[in-house]
Write an enzyme that holds these catalytic residues in place. Structure first.
Site, short mmCIF file in Angstrom:
data_model
loop_
_atom_site.label_atom_id
_atom_site.label_comp_id
_atom_site.label_asym_id
_atom_site.label_seq_id
_atom_site.Cartn_x
_atom_site.Cartn_y
_atom_site.Cartn_z
CE LYS A 189 -0.73 -17.05 8.25
NZ LYS A 189 -2.00 -16.52 8.67
C1 PLP Z 1 -3.24 -15.65 8.34
C2 PLP Z 1 -3.36 -14.20 8.59
C3 PLP Z 1 -4.40 -13.65 9.36
C4 PLP Z 1 -5.57 -14.44 9.82
O1 PLP Z 1 -5.24 -15.55 10.54
P1 PLP Z 1 -6.39 -16.63 10.87
O2 PLP Z 1 -5.83 -17.39 12.02
O3 PLP Z 1 -6.54 -17.46 9.62
O4 PLP Z 1 -7.63 -15.90 11.19
C5 PLP Z 1 -4.38 -12.30 9.67
N1 PLP Z 1 -3.40 -11.51 9.20
C6 PLP Z 1 -2.40 -11.98 8.43
C7 PLP Z 1 -1.34 -11.03 7.97
C8 PLP Z 1 -2.36 -13.33 8.09
O5 PLP Z 1 -1.39 -13.80 7.29
#
Ligand code: PLP
Length: 387
Positions: A189
């Protein structure tokens, strides 16, 4: 010939500096490694960074944050939660954790985010919450969605896993008029803590419930008890809570990542602009731009092949891999995933936009550590692979 010795260019890479490393080491040396002063500092910094009069509650994933948000909104069996099919499964699975049902709707072609008209059509007397996703880092149509929610008495939880920093009508995601916003700090991210997330709300009751449920339903956390000046062995369990707290080791990374978030966005946007310019004129649909004046986090750079279906896309990704370029697909929509498809009897023709996008979509590498030379290398590979 030289191509054979060119290094593989991954699809995503974190950008961790010496500041993060030193802070982690300091945490390890401090004797306090679980949730404590660093997690609290990260929360305070995050709330201040948003400048929106919000509370920030750190969690060990965005998935945990979404779960806590819906739990605090009292979502349960019999309730419906409207969300997009064009997302990661975490957005919807948390609804099932609570025994409620997600109702999937299509996206708009011009945003790749949830279609507000489709949301309105999907509302039933059971609907409780809408979960928009700021797909790829471009804001969903939040004023429309918040207006629908207001008119129908619904709650809004933003899945902002892609949206740091993103603005909607000039306001940072996290400070809008929704009930809860959840960010992700997963490895790929825009900022990362390895695993982690942040729940943001301006509603004190939701914040209180989320803090309690984040740690076993205990009404005081371990750090509170550790630092209290009165005997601190006593605590009360007021609910069967979860184990969703963020460690100080992870928060140590987050404190420094957050300070770089703006600079990271600038670099990502610069790469996106290079792609936009170099790829225009090719048989590709380029990513939707933000509204005039709004900030796009550019978490993902998602193109669609102009012609041909899934086979052309698969061949394109294959040729990119042969040229040493890591690619991905965002997403295999949830209506195609066996669990969701079978449980809710979902068919592709119920989601024509998402289905068409999926058939043609591919995500190019985009991360802050990419050099301009690497961006050019991706562009060259795209041109060769489309040929
Ligand atoms: C990465 C992601 C999540 C989950 O994030 P985590 O921190 O891995 O639990 C939820 N929604 C979207 C759209 C994502 O890309």
């Amino acid at each position: 010939m030289s191509r054979a010795v060119e290094q593989f260019l991954p699809f995503a890479l974190p950008d961790i500096g010496e500041e993060e490393i030193a802070e982690v080491v300091a945490s390890l040396r401090s004797g306090w490694v679980t949730t404590g002063p660093k997690a609290r500092q990260f929360e305070d910094d995050f709330a201040n960074w948003l400048e929106g009069g919000v509370e920030a509650i750190s969690v060990n994933s965005a998935t945990a944050g979404l779960h806590l948000a819906l739990e605090a909104l009292d979502v349960g069996p019999g309730d419906e939660v409207i969300t997009t099919t064009h997302t990661f499964t975490a957005t919807a699975e948390v609804v099932r954790y609570l025994g409620a049902d997600p109702v999937f709707v299509d996206i708009s072609a011009d945003t790749l985010c949830i279609d507000p008209e489709a949301v309105e059509r999907a509302i039933t007397p059971r609907t409780k919450v809408i979960i928009p996703v700021h797909f790829a880092g471009r804001s969903a149509e939040m004023s429309e969605i918040l207006d629908i929610a207001r008119r129908h008495g619904l709650k809004v939880v933003e899945d902002a896993a892609h949206a740091l920093p993103t603005t909607s009508n000039g306001r940072l995601v996290g400070t809008l008029d929704s009930d809860v916003t959840v960010f992700s700090f997963y490895a790929n991210k825009t900022i990362t803590t390895g695993e982690g997330g942040m729940l943001v709300t301006r509603n004190p009751a939701i914040a209180k419930r989320a803090r309690t449920m984040r740690l076993h339903g205990i009404n005081r956390d371990a750090f509170d008890r550790f630092t209290a000046t009165v005997p601190s062995w006593y605590y009360e369990i007021i609910a069967p809570g979860f184990k969703y707290n963020l460690t100080d080791i992870a928060a140590s990374i987050g404190i420094h990542q957050l300070r770089k978030a703006r600079a990271f966005q600038t670099r990502r946007q610069h790469i996106a602009e290079q792609y936009n310019e170099a790829l225009s004129g090719l048989p590709l649909i380029l990513p939707p731009l933000p509204r005039e004046g709004d900030l796009h986090s550019w978490h993902l750079y998602v193109v669609q092949l102009g012609a041909g279906g899934g086979r052309a896309r698969d061949a394109f990704i294959e040729r990119m891999f042969e040229r040493g370029i890591g690619m991905s697909v965002h997403y295999v929509p949830l209506h195609l995933q066996p669990y969701w498809r079978d449980r809710y009897d979902l068919k592709p023709d119920m989601f024509p936009v998402s289905q068409r996008v999926f058939d043609r979509t591919a995500t190019l590498p985009l991360y802050t550590r990419m050099t301009d030379g690497e961006v050019e290398r991706v562009v060259r590979a795209v041109k060769e692979s489309l040929g």
